[in-house]
Scaffold this motif. Sequence first.
Motif, mmCIF file in Angstrom:
data_model
loop_
_atom_site.group_PDB
_atom_site.id
_atom_site.type_symbol
_atom_site.label_atom_id
_atom_site.label_comp_id
_atom_site.label_asym_id
_atom_site.label_seq_id
_atom_site.Cartn_x
_atom_site.Cartn_y
_atom_site.Cartn_z
ATOM 1 N N ALA A 71 -43.237 47.735 -34.390
ATOM 2 C CA ALA A 71 -42.909 46.928 -35.275
ATOM 3 C C ALA A 71 -42.741 45.523 -34.997
ATOM 4 O O ALA A 71 -43.148 44.252 -35.786
ATOM 5 N N GLY A 72 -42.136 45.362 -33.653
ATOM 6 C CA GLY A 72 -41.776 44.052 -32.970
ATOM 7 C C GLY A 72 -43.121 43.154 -32.843
ATOM 8 O O GLY A 72 -43.241 42.031 -32.946
ATOM 9 N N LEU A 73 -44.112 43.982 -32.282
ATOM 10 C CA LEU A 73 -45.449 43.643 -31.799
ATOM 11 C C LEU A 73 -46.038 42.981 -32.880
ATOM 12 O O LEU A 73 -46.781 41.862 -33.048
ATOM 13 N N LEU A 74 -46.081 43.829 -33.974
ATOM 14 C CA LEU A 74 -46.840 43.458 -35.132
ATOM 15 C C LEU A 74 -46.289 42.310 -35.815
ATOM 16 O O LEU A 74 -46.853 41.327 -36.109
ATOM 17 N N GLU A 75 -44.740 42.120 -35.659
ATOM 18 C CA GLU A 75 -44.258 40.865 -36.209
ATOM 19 C C GLU A 75 -44.598 39.514 -35.528
ATOM 20 O O GLU A 75 -44.863 38.488 -35.944
ATOM 21 N N LYS A 76 -44.743 39.711 -34.142
ATOM 22 C CA LYS A 76 -45.089 38.709 -33.027
ATOM 23 C C LYS A 76 -46.729 38.304 -33.543
ATOM 24 O O LYS A 76 -46.736 37.123 -33.537
ATOM 25 N N LEU A 77 -47.458 39.205 -33.743
ATOM 26 C CA LEU A 77 -48.781 38.898 -33.985
ATOM 27 C C LEU A 77 -48.870 38.192 -35.501
ATOM 28 O O LEU A 77 -49.594 37.288 -35.596
ATOM 29 N N THR A 78 -48.129 38.788 -36.415
ATOM 30 C CA THR A 78 -48.095 38.113 -37.865
ATOM 31 C C THR A 78 -47.724 36.526 -37.598
ATOM 32 O O THR A 78 -48.160 35.667 -38.218
ATOM 33 N N VAL A 79 -46.583 36.314 -36.750
ATOM 34 C CA VAL A 79 -46.233 34.806 -36.705
ATOM 35 C C VAL A 79 -47.220 34.137 -36.005
ATOM 36 O O VAL A 79 -47.377 32.848 -36.241
ATOM 37 N N SER A 80 -47.840 34.653 -34.998
ATOM 38 C CA SER A 80 -48.915 33.733 -34.219
ATOM 39 C C SER A 80 -50.054 33.832 -35.089
ATOM 40 O O SER A 80 -50.437 32.508 -35.084
ATOM 41 N N GLU A 81 -50.275 34.486 -35.967
ATOM 42 C CA GLU A 81 -51.364 34.179 -36.855
ATOM 43 C C GLU A 81 -51.267 33.123 -37.818
ATOM 44 O O GLU A 81 -51.961 32.466 -38.172
ATOM 45 N N ASN A 82 -49.927 33.217 -38.336
ATOM 46 C CA ASN A 82 -49.400 32.185 -39.200
ATOM 47 C C ASN A 82 -49.523 30.961 -38.760
ATOM 48 O O ASN A 82 -49.997 29.989 -39.276
ATOM 49 N N LYS A 83 -49.237 30.926 -37.448
ATOM 50 C CA LYS A 83 -48.984 29.252 -36.632
ATOM 51 C C LYS A 83 -50.344 29.013 -36.389
ATOM 52 O O LYS A 83 -50.879 27.849 -36.713
ATOM 53 N N SER A 84 -51.263 29.838 -36.124
ATOM 54 C CA SER A 84 -52.639 29.629 -35.919
ATOM 55 C C SER A 84 -53.407 28.996 -36.990
ATOM 56 O O SER A 84 -54.117 27.911 -37.068
ATOM 57 N N GLU A 85 -52.940 29.744 -38.160
ATOM 58 C CA GLU A 85 -53.527 29.157 -39.515
ATOM 59 C C GLU A 85 -53.186 27.751 -40.012
ATOM 60 O O GLU A 85 -53.767 27.030 -40.340
ATOM 61 N N GLU A 86 -51.642 27.637 -39.664
ATOM 62 C CA GLU A 86 -51.190 26.300 -40.054
ATOM 63 C C GLU A 86 -51.782 25.277 -39.270
ATOM 64 O O GLU A 86 -52.114 23.993 -39.660
ATOM 65 N N GLY A 87 -52.137 25.699 -37.785
ATOM 66 C CA GLY A 87 -52.583 24.641 -36.996
ATOM 67 C C GLY A 87 -54.032 24.253 -37.578
ATOM 68 O O GLY A 87 -54.655 23.101 -37.518
ATOM 69 N N VAL A 88 -54.994 25.389 -38.017
ATOM 70 C CA VAL A 88 -56.159 25.072 -38.640
ATOM 71 C C VAL A 88 -56.255 24.157 -39.628
ATOM 72 O O VAL A 88 -56.890 23.273 -39.727
ATOM 73 N N LYS A 89 -55.436 24.370 -40.760
ATOM 74 C CA LYS A 89 -55.038 23.787 -41.881
ATOM 75 C C LYS A 89 -54.585 22.255 -41.474
ATOM 76 O O LYS A 89 -55.322 21.289 -42.158
ATOM 77 N N GLY A 90 -53.752 22.106 -40.433
ATOM 78 C CA GLY A 90 -53.549 20.800 -40.088
ATOM 79 C C GLY A 90 -54.467 19.896 -39.515
ATOM 80 O O GLY A 90 -54.717 18.712 -39.783
ATOM 81 N N GLU A 91 -55.315 20.656 -38.590
ATOM 82 C CA GLU A 91 -56.399 20.006 -38.150
ATOM 83 C C GLU A 91 -57.520 19.468 -39.284
ATOM 84 O O GLU A 91 -58.097 18.626 -39.236
ATOM 85 N N SER A 92 -57.606 20.436 -40.131
ATOM 86 C CA SER A 92 -58.717 20.102 -41.443
ATOM 87 C C SER A 92 -58.351 18.988 -42.106
ATOM 88 O O SER A 92 -59.035 18.130 -42.614
ATOM 89 N N THR A 93 -56.844 18.977 -42.379
ATOM 90 C CA THR A 93 -56.406 17.807 -43.100
ATOM 91 C C THR A 93 -56.428 16.565 -42.209
ATOM 92 O O THR A 93 -56.618 15.481 -42.869
ATOM 93 N N GLU A 94 -56.235 16.556 -41.283
ATOM 94 C CA GLU A 94 -56.315 15.131 -40.251
ATOM 95 C C GLU A 94 -57.889 15.010 -40.303
ATOM 96 O O GLU A 94 -58.261 13.738 -40.553
ATOM 97 N N SER A 95 -58.864 15.733 -40.158
ATOM 98 C CA SER A 95 -60.176 15.536 -40.101
ATOM 99 C C SER A 95 -60.760 14.952 -41.458
ATOM 100 O O SER A 95 -61.466 13.979 -41.551
#
Length: 224
Positions: free
Chosen positions: A186-210
Amino acid sequence: MADKEPVAVRPEAAEEEDDASAATAAAAAGEEEDTGAQVAPIVRLEEVAVTTGEEDEDVLLDMKAKLYRFDKDGNQWKERGTGTVKLLKHKETGKVRLVMRQAKTLKICANHLVVSTTKMQEHAGSDKSCVWHAADFADGELKEEMFAIRFGSIENCKKFKDLVEEIAESLAKDESKVNEDGSSTAGLLEKLTVSENKSEEGVKGESTESGKEAETKSEATPSE
Protein backbone atom coordinates in the motif's frame (compact mmCIF):
# COMPACT_ATOMS: atom_id res chain seq x y z
CA MET A 1 -34.84 -129.68 31.68
CA ALA A 2 -31.71 -127.89 32.75
CA ASP A 3 -31.64 -124.10 32.82
CA LYS A 4 -29.39 -122.43 30.28
CA GLU A 5 -26.47 -120.58 31.72
CA PRO A 6 -26.55 -116.81 31.04
CA VAL A 7 -24.23 -115.71 28.30
CA ALA A 8 -21.72 -113.20 29.63
CA VAL A 9 -20.95 -110.32 27.27
CA ARG A 10 -17.40 -109.03 27.39
CA PRO A 11 -17.03 -105.27 27.85
CA GLU A 12 -14.56 -105.20 24.98
CA ALA A 13 -17.08 -106.76 22.63
CA ALA A 14 -19.75 -104.26 23.66
CA GLU A 15 -17.42 -101.36 23.01
CA GLU A 16 -16.47 -102.78 19.61
CA GLU A 17 -20.14 -103.05 18.69
CA ASP A 18 -20.79 -99.46 19.82
CA ASP A 19 -17.81 -98.20 17.82
CA ALA A 20 -18.97 -100.08 14.74
CA SER A 21 -22.46 -98.65 15.07
CA ALA A 22 -21.08 -95.14 15.51
CA ALA A 23 -18.80 -95.53 12.49
CA THR A 24 -21.71 -96.77 10.36
CA ALA A 25 -23.90 -93.83 11.45
CA ALA A 26 -21.11 -91.32 10.76
CA ALA A 27 -20.49 -92.81 7.33
CA ALA A 28 -24.19 -92.60 6.52
CA ALA A 29 -24.35 -89.00 7.72
CA GLY A 30 -21.25 -88.11 5.73
CA GLU A 31 -22.76 -89.59 2.58
CA GLU A 32 -25.89 -87.54 3.13
CA GLU A 33 -23.96 -84.30 3.77
CA ASP A 34 -21.39 -84.62 0.99
CA THR A 35 -23.74 -84.15 -1.93
CA GLY A 36 -21.32 -82.08 -3.99
CA ALA A 37 -23.96 -79.37 -4.52
CA GLN A 38 -22.99 -75.72 -4.05
CA VAL A 39 -25.52 -73.65 -2.15
CA ALA A 40 -25.56 -69.97 -3.08
CA PRO A 41 -26.01 -67.47 -0.22
CA ILE A 42 -29.48 -65.99 0.03
CA VAL A 43 -28.14 -62.44 0.65
CA ARG A 44 -25.00 -61.19 -1.05
CA LEU A 45 -23.18 -58.47 0.84
CA GLU A 46 -21.21 -55.96 -1.19
CA GLU A 47 -18.40 -53.76 0.05
CA VAL A 48 -19.49 -50.19 0.66
CA ALA A 49 -16.98 -47.34 0.66
CA VAL A 50 -17.38 -45.30 3.84
CA THR A 51 -16.18 -41.69 3.71
CA THR A 52 -15.35 -39.83 6.90
CA GLY A 53 -14.44 -36.48 5.36
CA GLU A 54 -10.89 -36.91 6.60
CA GLU A 55 -9.45 -38.46 3.41
CA ASP A 56 -7.72 -35.21 2.33
CA GLU A 57 -6.19 -34.52 5.72
CA ASP A 58 -3.06 -35.64 7.57
CA VAL A 59 -3.35 -36.67 11.22
CA LEU A 60 -1.18 -34.51 13.49
CA LEU A 61 -2.56 -35.89 16.75
CA ASP A 62 -4.83 -38.78 17.73
CA MET A 63 -5.61 -39.43 21.42
CA LYS A 64 -8.40 -40.67 23.65
CA ALA A 65 -10.11 -38.12 25.85
CA LYS A 66 -13.40 -36.99 27.43
CA LEU A 67 -15.00 -33.77 26.22
CA TYR A 68 -17.24 -31.36 28.13
CA ARG A 69 -19.28 -28.35 26.97
CA PHE A 70 -20.22 -25.44 29.21
CA ASP A 71 -23.98 -24.95 29.41
CA LYS A 72 -24.60 -21.22 29.79
CA ASP A 73 -28.27 -21.64 30.69
CA GLY A 74 -27.57 -24.12 33.46
CA ASN A 75 -24.22 -22.53 34.35
CA GLN A 76 -22.53 -25.93 34.51
CA TRP A 77 -20.31 -28.32 32.58
CA LYS A 78 -22.03 -31.13 30.69
CA GLU A 79 -20.37 -34.21 29.27
CA ARG A 80 -20.21 -34.06 25.47
CA GLY A 81 -18.71 -37.46 24.79
CA THR A 82 -15.82 -39.88 25.30
CA GLY A 83 -13.77 -40.89 22.31
CA THR A 84 -10.85 -39.87 20.10
CA VAL A 85 -9.75 -36.29 19.56
CA LYS A 86 -7.77 -35.53 16.39
CA LEU A 87 -5.90 -32.58 14.92
CA LEU A 88 -6.14 -32.82 11.13
CA LYS A 89 -4.19 -30.73 8.59
CA HIS A 90 -5.63 -30.33 5.09
CA LYS A 91 -3.20 -31.42 2.40
CA GLU A 92 -3.98 -28.50 0.06
CA THR A 93 -5.09 -25.54 2.17
CA GLY A 94 -2.89 -26.30 5.19
CA LYS A 95 -5.77 -25.48 7.55
CA VAL A 96 -5.90 -27.44 10.81
CA ARG A 97 -9.14 -28.49 12.47
CA LEU A 98 -10.00 -30.23 15.72
CA VAL A 99 -12.36 -33.18 15.37
CA MET A 100 -13.64 -35.46 18.11
CA ARG A 101 -15.98 -38.44 17.71
CA GLN A 102 -17.76 -40.50 20.34
CA ALA A 103 -16.20 -43.95 20.74
CA LYS A 104 -19.27 -46.16 20.15
CA THR A 105 -21.53 -44.13 17.88
CA LEU A 106 -18.75 -42.19 16.04
CA LYS A 107 -20.98 -39.13 16.35
CA ILE A 108 -19.07 -35.86 16.02
CA CYS A 109 -19.01 -33.96 19.30
CA ALA A 110 -16.46 -31.28 18.30
CA ASN A 111 -15.52 -29.92 14.88
CA HIS A 112 -13.81 -26.54 14.46
CA LEU A 113 -10.76 -24.89 12.94
CA VAL A 114 -7.70 -24.03 14.97
CA VAL A 115 -7.22 -20.30 14.35
CA SER A 116 -4.66 -17.69 15.40
CA THR A 117 -6.86 -16.61 18.33
CA THR A 118 -7.29 -20.14 19.75
CA LYS A 119 -5.91 -20.19 23.29
CA MET A 120 -5.66 -23.19 25.59
CA GLN A 121 -5.93 -22.64 29.33
CA GLU A 122 -5.36 -25.12 32.13
CA HIS A 123 -8.55 -26.19 33.88
CA ALA A 124 -8.58 -25.08 37.48
CA GLY A 125 -7.78 -27.95 39.81
CA SER A 126 -6.80 -30.50 37.13
CA ASP A 127 -3.45 -30.96 35.38
CA LYS A 128 -5.05 -33.41 32.95
CA SER A 129 -7.60 -30.93 31.57
CA CYS A 130 -7.62 -27.71 29.56
CA VAL A 131 -10.27 -25.21 28.43
CA TRP A 132 -10.75 -23.15 25.26
CA HIS A 133 -13.32 -21.20 23.21
CA ALA A 134 -14.18 -22.02 19.59
CA ALA A 135 -16.69 -21.41 16.82
CA ASP A 136 -17.85 -25.02 16.58
CA PHE A 137 -19.77 -26.75 13.77
CA ALA A 138 -20.46 -30.15 15.37
CA ASP A 139 -24.25 -29.67 15.38
CA GLY A 140 -24.44 -28.49 11.78
CA GLU A 141 -24.46 -24.78 12.60
CA LEU A 142 -21.71 -22.44 13.70
CA LYS A 143 -21.94 -21.76 17.45
CA GLU A 144 -19.62 -20.19 19.97
CA GLU A 145 -18.77 -22.86 22.51
CA MET A 146 -16.53 -23.24 25.54
CA PHE A 147 -15.00 -26.71 25.75
CA ALA A 148 -13.07 -28.59 28.40
CA ILE A 149 -11.19 -31.78 27.61
CA ARG A 150 -9.73 -34.33 30.00
CA PHE A 151 -6.98 -36.82 29.15
CA GLY A 152 -5.79 -39.94 30.87
CA SER A 153 -2.41 -38.43 31.77
CA ILE A 154 -0.71 -35.08 32.32
CA GLU A 155 1.68 -35.84 29.45
CA ASN A 156 -1.14 -36.28 26.92
CA CYS A 157 -2.81 -33.09 28.06
CA LYS A 158 0.43 -31.13 27.72
CA LYS A 159 1.10 -32.61 24.28
CA PHE A 160 -2.37 -31.60 23.09
CA LYS A 161 -2.16 -28.10 24.58
CA ASP A 162 1.35 -27.40 23.24
CA LEU A 163 0.50 -28.55 19.71
CA VAL A 164 -2.65 -26.42 19.50
CA GLU A 165 -0.78 -23.37 20.79
CA GLU A 166 2.06 -23.99 18.33
CA ILE A 167 -0.39 -24.08 15.41
CA ALA A 168 -2.15 -20.92 16.61
CA GLU A 169 1.15 -19.04 17.00
CA SER A 170 2.27 -20.09 13.52
CA LEU A 171 -1.00 -18.79 12.05
CA ALA A 172 -0.60 -15.50 13.94
CA LYS A 173 2.90 -15.03 12.49
CA ASP A 174 1.65 -15.74 8.98
CA GLU A 175 -1.19 -13.23 9.39
CA SER A 176 1.23 -10.62 10.73
CA LYS A 177 3.54 -11.15 7.76
CA VAL A 178 0.64 -10.82 5.33
CA ASN A 179 -0.40 -7.56 7.03
CA GLU A 180 3.15 -6.21 6.83
CA ASP A 181 3.41 -7.14 3.17
CA GLY A 182 0.03 -5.50 2.55
CA SER A 183 1.14 -2.32 4.31
CA SER A 184 4.38 -2.23 2.31
CA THR A 185 2.48 -2.72 -0.93
CA ALA A 186 0.00 0.00 0.00
CA GLY A 187 2.84 2.38 0.85
CA LEU A 188 4.58 1.62 -2.44
CA LEU A 189 1.39 2.23 -4.39
CA GLU A 190 0.89 5.51 -2.54
CA LYS A 191 4.41 6.63 -3.42
CA LEU A 192 3.90 5.68 -7.05
CA THR A 193 0.61 7.59 -7.13
CA VAL A 194 2.26 10.72 -5.66
CA SER A 195 5.12 10.45 -8.17
CA GLU A 196 2.70 10.10 -11.05
CA ASN A 197 0.72 13.12 -9.88
CA LYS A 198 3.89 15.19 -9.65
CA SER A 199 4.92 14.05 -13.12
CA GLU A 200 1.52 15.01 -14.50
CA GLU A 201 1.72 18.41 -12.81
CA GLY A 202 5.18 18.93 -14.28
CA VAL A 203 3.97 18.05 -17.77
CA LYS A 204 1.02 20.41 -17.39
CA GLY A 205 3.34 23.17 -16.21
CA GLU A 206 5.65 22.69 -19.16
CA SER A 207 2.69 22.75 -21.53
CA THR A 208 1.41 25.98 -19.96
CA GLU A 209 4.80 27.67 -20.25
CA SER A 210 5.18 26.55 -23.86
CA GLY A 211 1.75 27.99 -24.61
CA LYS A 212 2.65 31.31 -23.01
CA GLU A 213 5.90 31.50 -25.00
CA ALA A 214 4.02 30.80 -28.21
CA GLU A 215 1.51 33.57 -27.45
CA THR A 216 4.31 36.04 -26.65
CA LYS A 217 6.06 35.30 -29.94
CA SER A 218 2.86 35.67 -31.92
CA GLU A 219 2.23 39.07 -30.32
CA ALA A 220 5.75 40.25 -30.99
CA THR A 221 5.59 39.39 -34.69
CA PRO A 222 4.19 42.36 -36.77
CA SER A 223 1.18 41.63 -38.85
CA GLU A 224 1.37 42.26 -42.62
